[in-house]
Design a protein around this motif. Structure first.
Motif, PDB file in Angstrom:
ATOM      1  N   TYR A   1       0.831  -1.207   0.000  1.00 37.25           N
ATOM      2  CA  TYR A   1       0.000   0.000   0.000  1.00 37.25           C
ATOM      3  C   TYR A   1       0.861   1.251   0.000  1.00 37.25           C
TER       4      TYR A   1
ATOM      5  N   PRO B   1      -0.334   4.866  -1.494  1.00 38.53           N
ATOM      6  CA  PRO B   1      -1.259   5.698  -2.270  1.00 38.53           C
ATOM      7  C   PRO B   1      -0.620   6.936  -2.897  1.00 38.53           C
TER       8      PRO B   1
ATOM      9  N   TYR C   1     -10.535   3.419  -2.668  1.00 38.01           N
ATOM     10  CA  TYR C   1      -9.079   3.536  -2.766  1.00 38.01           C
ATOM     11  C   TYR C   1      -8.653   4.086  -4.125  1.00 38.01           C
TER      12      TYR C   1
END
Length: 591
Positions: free
Chosen positions: A409, A411, A445
């Protein structure tokens, strides 16, 4: 003279003893206390007071002395109890004991408890697994192990010589032989029986070597072949006289004779003729470890609401399966064990690069992967019980490669790399279970990194057409990969198109070679090397985002001990170690 002197000395000694007995003190006065003491000693030879005498102890003690003695006695008693508890904890051993009845609730009811047909229905397969034995079976960790087979020799990757255990018997007392194995395989291949297993054995030829040995030969090498031999074996002497075309109607499908750890005892139907209970009793002549639990009863329900109510009311000891959405309905969870068994399924997001050309950019696919917090999805949607996936093979597979690149992860990095490359996409999801909740998380997301997402939810009955026509841009879908790492059907380029299961349209010639070679050798180390290289290619090319492996929730009362499974290939595998379960215990003092 000396004699007279001696006599005088002896005389005065006797006088002194007499005076002493009369207890004169130094001043010549009689000592009454000493006289009393002498009298007591003369009356009782015991120097330690008995119970009756102790009753009068407080007459001779002041209150303070009496309190001190009481406290000391209490401390002595407490210490004795403590030492006793410690001793028993260290030296008492609890061990499983035979007896008891385990009652399991399941939704649905059995129709054909017969290995030829039972794979079509979970409840049929559950009971069949307890009544029948197979050549091979999966253990509690998902590994293939011998069952009826005592030994297997593989020649040239196509010839399998299998020795059957000498002590295996049918429930009627007859011996299990090679004839039974051959009869079962030939029955599966016979189209008149209409067995769903037929295609898996069509290219297998059988030969009897001796009474306990059979040879199975393949047309070509197929490494996962032993996985196909996990079906139950039928007794030839009983089934040979039944017409193949009418076999599915035989009473033996509900009152079977097998060689498994349990045998048929009785069944109970309601007024409408529907099965309500099915009772099994332990097989005393079972060739492997004899089960501790004497009886197993299956109780059938029409839905999970009724089954969960029976569990909450303590009418059953276990529930064959608990859907994740129904977990909240369990009341006394403190008295239950929720066994989370990993299933051989990997849920992924597949990219259709033909449908959306922007997805052909590998950086776009990597960015979409980095945008998703898998662990948070598992925690929020599945209470953290599902297993994270980072590749096309199960984590517990012997061929799993944990050294491949993982896109965790990130972002901010994802947002930077995807900028001006992908403006929007459509995410397709099948409306089943918690799929939509997962899709909504992924939508969130992806939108956080600047990608507009349209969520397309389709009903289950439409899924087959959607997959066949590859009518999606990105798709959330779970693939059952099985217990063997052979994933040829999902990733070989020959499986691209409407007739195959290569949903991502993945095409890599090196991967094709690795997958084809890995399924043709039975050398596990060679297979491991090839599958690990395959995983490296998948990690590099990113044809899909691997999310998680679901778990199968099997509920049991805490009164049931000995369940140690961590994975199941199919629901019936929960009974693979049933011989280790127990309800009763015995105590034994161990020094």
């Amino acid at each position: 003279m000396n004699s007279l002197k001696t006599k005088i000395i002896l005389f005065w000694k006797k006088v002194r003893q007499t005076l002493s007995f009369l207890c004169f003190n130094k001043k010549g006065k009689i000592n009454q206390a000493e006289i009393d003491k002498k009298l007591v000693y003369e009356l009782s030879p015991r120097k330690i007071p008995n119970g009756q005498q102790l009753k009068h102890l407080k007459k001779f003690l002041n209150p303070k002395e009496h309190l001190v003695i009481k406290i000391c006695l209490i401390l002595v008693l407490v210490n004795l109890v403590y030492l006793g508890v410690v001793f028993f904890k260290k030296h008492i051993q609890y061990s499983p004991d035979f007896g008891g009845e385990y009652i399991e609730g399941v939704v649905g009811y059995p129709k054909t408890i017969n290995p030829l047909y039972s794979t079509n229905r979970d409840i049929d397969n559950d009971i069949s697994r307890l009544v029948y034995s197979s050549l091979f079976k999966y253990d509690g960790q998902g590994s293939l192990v011998n069952d009826l087979a005592s030994e297997v020799i593989i020649n040239n990757d196509v010839e399998y010589i299998i020795k059957i255990k000498d002590n295996a018997k049918w429930h009627n007392g007859d011996k299990v032989t090679a004839d039974d194995v051959i009869f079962t395989i030939e029955a599966i291949k016979n189209p008149d029986y209409r067995s769903p297993l037929r295609n898996s054995l069509l290219k297998v030829s059988t030969e009897k070597i001796d009474e306990q040995t059979v040879k199975l030969t393949l047309n070509s090498a197929h490494a996962p072949f032993l996985e196909a031999l996990t079906f139950g074996i039928l007794p030839k002497n009983i089934w040979v006289n039944i017409s193949p075309s009418s076999a599915i109607l035989s009473d033996l499908n509900l009152k079977p004779i097998g060689s498994g750890p349990y045998k048929f005892k009785s069944l109970l139907k309601n007024k409408e003729g529907d099965l309500k209970e099915y009772n099994l009793i332990v097989n005393e002549d079972y060739y492997a470890a004899k089960p501790y639990i004497k009886n197993i009863k299956f109780t059938f329900f029409i839905n999970y609401t009724e089954a969960i109510k029976a569990l909450n009311d303590n009418q059953i000891d276990g529930l064959g399966y608990l859907p994740f959405a129904e977990r909240k309905e369990l009341l006394a969870q403190d008295s239950l064990v929720l066994n989370e068994l990993v299933r051989p399924q990997i849920v992924s997001v597949f990219f259709n690069q033909e449908k959306d050309k922007a997805l052909s950019d590998k950086m776009v696919r990597i960015s979409l992967t980095q945008a998703i917090d898998k662990d948070q999805i598992i925690k929020d949607v599945f209470n953290g019980v599902y297993q994270r996936a980072d590749g096309p093979l199960l984590v517990n597979s012997f061929a799993y490669n944990d050294q491949v690149t993982k896109y965790n992860y990130s972002p901010q990095e994802a947002a930077e790399n995807i900028q001006n490359k992908l403006a929007s996409t459509t995410l397709t999801v099948i409306d089943s279970g918690n799929n939509v909740a997962v899709a909504e998380k992924i939508k969130m997301y992806w939108e956080q990194i600047g990608v507009v997402v349209e969520l397309k939810t389709i009903p289950g009955e439409q899924a087959a057409d959607t997959i066949k026509n590859r009518d999606f841009e990105t798709l959330i879908y779970g693939e059952f990969v099985g217990g063997d790492p052979d994933v040829y059907a999902f990733w070989h380029s020959s499986q691209i198109g409407s007739k195959g299961l290569n949903l991502a349209g993945y095409n890599n010639s090196e991967v094709d070679t690795l997958l084809a070679e890995a399924r043709k050798t039975t050398n596990q180390e060679e297979r491991k090397i090839k599958y690990q290289k395959f995983q490296e290619h998948i990690a590099t090319d990113v044809p899909a985002i691997f999310l998680y492996s679901p778990t199968y929730t099997y509920v049991q009362s805490k009164a049931v001990k000995g369940f140690n499974n961590s994975m199941i290939i199919e629901p019936a595998n929960r009974f693979t170690d049933v011989s280790s379960w127990y309800l009763k215990t015995s105590k034994k003092l161990v020094w």
